[in-house]
Design a protein around this motif. Sequence first.
Motif, short mmCIF file in Angstrom:
data_model
loop_
_atom_site.label_atom_id
_atom_site.label_comp_id
_atom_site.label_asym_id
_atom_site.label_seq_id
_atom_site.Cartn_x
_atom_site.Cartn_y
_atom_site.Cartn_z
N ARG A 187 0.85 -1.19 0.00
CA ARG A 187 0.00 0.00 0.00
C ARG A 187 0.89 1.24 0.00
NH1 ARG A 187 -5.08 -1.77 1.71
NH2 ARG A 187 -5.71 0.28 2.42
N ILE A 188 0.71 2.08 -1.01
CA ILE A 188 1.52 3.28 -1.15
C ILE A 188 0.61 4.49 -1.24
CG2 ILE A 188 3.20 4.49 -2.59
CD1 ILE A 188 4.20 1.68 -3.47
N THR A 189 0.79 5.40 -0.30
CA THR A 189 0.01 6.63 -0.28
C THR A 189 0.93 7.79 -0.66
OG1 THR A 189 -1.42 5.75 1.46
CG2 THR A 189 -1.45 8.14 1.13
N ILE A 190 0.49 8.57 -1.64
CA ILE A 190 1.26 9.72 -2.10
C ILE A 190 0.41 10.97 -1.88
CG2 ILE A 190 2.48 10.80 -4.03
CD1 ILE A 190 2.61 7.99 -5.33
N THR A 191 0.96 11.91 -1.13
CA THR A 191 0.25 13.16 -0.88
C THR A 191 1.13 14.34 -1.27
OG1 THR A 191 0.98 13.15 1.42
CG2 THR A 191 -1.19 12.23 0.97
N LYS A 192 0.47 15.41 -1.66
CA LYS A 192 1.20 16.63 -2.01
C LYS A 192 1.72 17.29 -0.75
CE LYS A 192 -1.68 17.53 -6.03
NZ LYS A 192 -2.66 18.46 -6.65
N GLY A 193 2.92 17.85 -0.85
CA GLY A 193 3.53 18.55 0.26
C GLY A 193 3.31 20.05 0.12
N GLU A 194 4.14 20.81 0.80
CA GLU A 194 4.00 22.27 0.79
C GLU A 194 4.43 22.89 -0.53
OE1 GLU A 194 5.66 24.15 4.21
OE2 GLU A 194 4.81 22.65 5.56
N GLY A 195 5.56 22.45 -1.07
CA GLY A 195 6.04 22.98 -2.34
C GLY A 195 5.34 22.32 -3.52
N GLU A 196 5.45 22.94 -4.69
CA GLU A 196 4.77 22.43 -5.89
C GLU A 196 5.18 21.00 -6.21
OE1 GLU A 196 4.60 23.38 -10.64
OE2 GLU A 196 4.93 25.04 -9.27
N CYS A 197 6.44 20.67 -6.03
CA CYS A 197 6.94 19.33 -6.39
C CYS A 197 7.10 18.40 -5.18
CB CYS A 197 8.27 19.45 -7.12
SG CYS A 197 8.12 20.25 -8.72
N GLU A 198 6.88 18.90 -3.99
CA GLU A 198 7.07 18.06 -2.79
C GLU A 198 5.97 17.02 -2.68
OE1 GLU A 198 6.63 18.74 1.90
OE2 GLU A 198 8.21 19.97 0.97
N ARG A 199 6.39 15.78 -2.43
CA ARG A 199 5.46 14.67 -2.24
C ARG A 199 5.88 13.88 -1.00
NH1 ARG A 199 3.46 17.50 -5.42
NH2 ARG A 199 2.43 16.97 -7.39
N HIS A 200 4.89 13.43 -0.25
CA HIS A 200 5.09 12.55 0.89
C HIS A 200 4.62 11.17 0.45
CE1 HIS A 200 5.71 15.84 3.91
NE2 HIS A 200 5.24 16.49 2.87
N ILE A 201 5.50 10.20 0.59
CA ILE A 201 5.20 8.83 0.16
C ILE A 201 5.29 7.91 1.37
CG2 ILE A 201 5.87 6.90 -1.33
CD1 ILE A 201 7.03 8.97 -3.27
N SER A 202 4.20 7.23 1.67
CA SER A 202 4.15 6.25 2.77
C SER A 202 3.97 4.87 2.15
CB SER A 202 2.99 6.55 3.71
OG SER A 202 3.13 7.82 4.29
N ILE A 203 4.80 3.93 2.59
CA ILE A 203 4.77 2.59 2.03
C ILE A 203 4.53 1.59 3.16
CG2 ILE A 203 6.06 0.85 0.73
CD1 ILE A 203 7.70 3.29 -0.39
#
Length: 141
Positions: A119-135
Amino acid sequence: MKEFICNSVEETKDIASRIADRLKGTEVIALFGDLGAGKTAFTSGLCGALGCGDVVSSPTFALVNEYSGKYPVYHFDMYRVNSWDDLYSTGFFDYIENGILVIEWSENIEGALPDDCIRITITKGEGECERHISIDGMDDI
């Protein structure tokens, strides 16, 4: 659970590549995330690392795209799947154990996901290209 912060599409693809290196060929990878979170970019990195080439597109209208490489990869888009009948019409269950399944909009088929899926969750971060990925389901990354 492993967590990463990426600041570019290339870093997102690198995380996907690290996952690809540990796959055995029959995994189900359930992707969760809003529109534009980076699910297709992640899949592109995974497929590239598996030798499928770099032409990965969202299967929004096709429902499933198939890629050939080290293992077959079946890239699903479940955005429009709203019922068990919809899910059966995609052929989803026929693909399990026949390659790697990468599923965008997995939240729409939560009840059909195998217990051992990654299960991989990808969420947008504060910056335009920032992503948080939880695996979850793969700790040795």
